[in-house]
Motif scaffolding. Structure first.
Motif, PDB file in Angstrom:
ATOM      1  N   SER A  55       0.831  -1.213   0.000  1.00 13.22           N
ATOM      2  CA  SER A  55       0.000   0.000   0.000  1.00 13.22           C
ATOM      3  C   SER A  55       0.861   1.256   0.000  1.00 13.22           C
ATOM      4  O   SER A  55       0.543   2.240  -0.674  1.00 13.22           O
ATOM      5  N   CYS A  58       2.199   1.928  -3.473  1.00  9.10           N
ATOM      6  CA  CYS A  58       1.161   2.460  -4.358  1.00  9.10           C
ATOM      7  C   CYS A  58       0.874   3.923  -4.035  1.00  9.10           C
ATOM      8  O   CYS A  58       0.725   4.753  -4.944  1.00  9.10           O
ATOM      9  N   ASP A 117       2.531  -0.297   5.673  1.00  5.26           N
ATOM     10  CA  ASP A 117       1.096  -0.196   5.420  1.00  5.26           C
ATOM     11  C   ASP A 117       0.325   0.085   6.703  1.00  5.26           C
ATOM     12  O   ASP A 117      -0.611   0.884   6.715  1.00  5.26           O
ATOM     13  N   VAL A 132       0.508   4.158   6.569  1.00  2.61           N
ATOM     14  CA  VAL A 132      -0.650   4.359   5.696  1.00  2.61           C
ATOM     15  C   VAL A 132      -1.967   4.065   6.412  1.00  2.61           C
ATOM     16  O   VAL A 132      -2.933   4.815   6.289  1.00  2.61           O
ATOM     17  N   VAL A 192      -3.763   1.423   5.744  1.00  2.00           N
ATOM     18  CA  VAL A 192      -4.566   0.580   4.852  1.00  2.00           C
ATOM     19  C   VAL A 192      -3.670  -0.534   4.325  1.00  2.00           C
ATOM     20  O   VAL A 192      -2.678  -0.272   3.661  1.00  2.00           O
ATOM     21  N   GLU A 193      -4.012  -1.771   4.644  1.00  2.00           N
ATOM     22  CA  GLU A 193      -3.217  -2.907   4.183  1.00  2.00           C
ATOM     23  C   GLU A 193      -3.614  -3.291   2.759  1.00  2.00           C
ATOM     24  O   GLU A 193      -4.785  -3.229   2.385  1.00  2.00           O
ATOM     25  N   ALA A 194      -2.642  -3.708   1.977  1.00  2.00           N
ATOM     26  CA  ALA A 194      -2.919  -4.112   0.600  1.00  2.00           C
ATOM     27  C   ALA A 194      -3.640  -5.452   0.538  1.00  2.00           C
ATOM     28  O   ALA A 194      -4.498  -5.663  -0.320  1.00  2.00           O
TER      29      ALA A 194
END
Length: 441
Positions: A73, A76, A422, A426, A428-430
């Motif tokens: 994440s 990205c 992540d 972030v 938010v985990e991928a």
């Protein structure tokens, strides 16, 4: 009357009409020439530009595949952020600095002003101003993408974005102005058709400085010179990213012809496409064969980077080589990858995606190979360009990295690195289901 007879009659009438109006037709063609050239050249910039823009997706997928799942994440996010920051910075200051400032034009930086893109381009020259700005902007963004992969899995998000803003708004435009802005490197005969040095090695030098100052990932290097492999999360994603980059490179190199208003221009673009493809293919084949010989097993990541190294190598001069020379230039790019990746590990320089061998070293090779096929270039001018860009980008990048390190810090905490960016950065985990071993519900 049968259908084929109707076609024959229509063709006869058309031929007669054309034959009977040779003078008028010639006058119309002459009058339309400037407009046609303007339209076609602008179209080349736009098509090349959106192909290079698609390379941003290629970099994102390549990096997402080569980092661990706990950091996907973040990669990205970094890639969509760096593209956006580069787009803004190149409009605010980068474009004018590259083409109207520094050594290239009217004085030093002065007061940075945004790029003016007129609503109409009646007096703009041979192509639309907006098409040129867009094409140059996506090159700038590609430079920042190179840095992202090298320093993945341990860099903080905001220091990286600050560095990206400086790289794309100041560092990249200054060195780019030396050649593409009709600056001093252009004056001594330095030649870099689409940016083996001005784009790829620039990103590579910035990435190298970041990797050295940031340090390796935890657990990458052990005692007594031990190197611990850290596999990526998805070879299919990395492969997809490579194919997207390969596809986008036709815009990168082909669009750098900068004109499509004549038969000669279109012929040149088609030749560039052929040489670009051959160089990439050679890089792949050489990397596969060499890894089989040296390591007794083939390495798919080496094959992917072999393609990219071949592309980078041919970028400095994709027009003048014969197909055989294009294969040779790209193939040597593949050789560089196979031997440079382990060399960096021996030096304990942790390059997560192999961007330094691909973009920096293959970029240097491609730049120095230009005189082999282009008689207008000299090894002296090429060497001066490589050294000058290397010194400037390395010194300025190192200074920015060090300032960031001593002020806000550039590396995440050991706990965040272990847990994954992540979660730590972030939120938010991928792959949440995979990470938790079941449903996220």
């Amino acid at each position: 009357m049968k259908l084929y007879q109707k076609f024959a009659l229509a063709a006869t009438l058309a031929i007669g009409a054309v034959a009977g109006s040779d003078v008028a037709f010639a006058q119309a063609s002459t009058e339309a020439t400037a407009d046609v050239k303007y339209i076609l050249s602008s179209l080349l910039f736009l098509i090349g530009g959106f192909l290079v823009m698609f390379m941003a997706a290629g970099f994102a997928m390549l990096e997402a595949g080569l980092v661990r799942s706990k950091n996907v994440s973040m990669q990205c996010l970094k890639n969509i952020a760096l593209y956006s920051v580069a787009g803004l910075m190149f409009w605010v200051v980068g474009y004018n600095l590259m083409y109207d400032g520094v050594v290239a034009g009217s004085g030093w930086m002065g007061t940075p002003t945004p790029k003016v893109i007129p609503a109409t381009d009646a007096d703009a020259g041979s192509y639309a101003a907006g098409s040129d700005w867009f094409f140059q902007m996506v090159f700038c963004a590609a430079t920042a993408s190179i840095v992202s992969g090298t320093i993945a899995e341990r860099i903080k998000f905001w220091p990286f974005i600050i560095f990206t803003a400086i790289l794309t708004g100041i560092i990249y435009p200054i060195q780019g102005s030396w050649e593409w802005g009709a600056g001093w490197l252009d004056g001594i005969g330095f030649s870099d058709f689409a940016g083996s040095t001005l784009v790829h090695s620039t990103g590579g030098w910035a990435a190298l400085m970041g990797a050295i100052i940031l340090g390796a990932r935890a657990g990458k290097y052990g005692e007594n010179g031990r190197i611990n492999p850290i596999p990526g999360s998805s070879i299919p994603l990395a492969t997809l990213g490579t194919f997207i980059l390969w596809f986008g490179w036709f815009g990168f190199n082909g669009g750098s012809q900068l004109a499509m208003g004549t038969i000669s221009d279109v012929s040149s673009v088609s030749r560039i496409f052929v040489n670009t493809n051959l160089a990439a293919a050679a890089g792949v084949v050489v990397a596969i064969v060499l890894t089989q010989i040296v390591y007794k097993k083939m390495d798919v990541t080496m094959a992917l980077n072999g393609a990219l190294a071949g592309l980078v190598a041919i970028t400095a001069e994709p027009l003048t080589p014969s197909p055989i020379m294009a294969i040779m230039i790209g193939g040597i790019g593949g050789v560089i990858v196979v031997f440079a990746v382990p060399m960096l590990d021996k030096l304990k320089i942790d390059d997560v995606v192999g961007a330094i061998p691909v973009h920096l070293l293959a970029g240097i090779w491609g730049t120095m190979a230009v005189p082999l096929t282009n008689s207008d270039a000299t090894f002296y001018a090429q060497a001066v360009g490589v050294i000058a860009v290397g010194l400037f980008v390395s010194a300025s990048s190192a200074a920015v990295w060090m300032i960031l390190k001593t002020t806000i810090g550039i590396r995440v905490s050991p706990e965040e690195e272990l847990e994954g960016l992540d979660k730590g950065e972030v939120g938010v985990e991928a792959y949440p289901e995979f990470a938790r071993g079941g449903s996220a519900i």
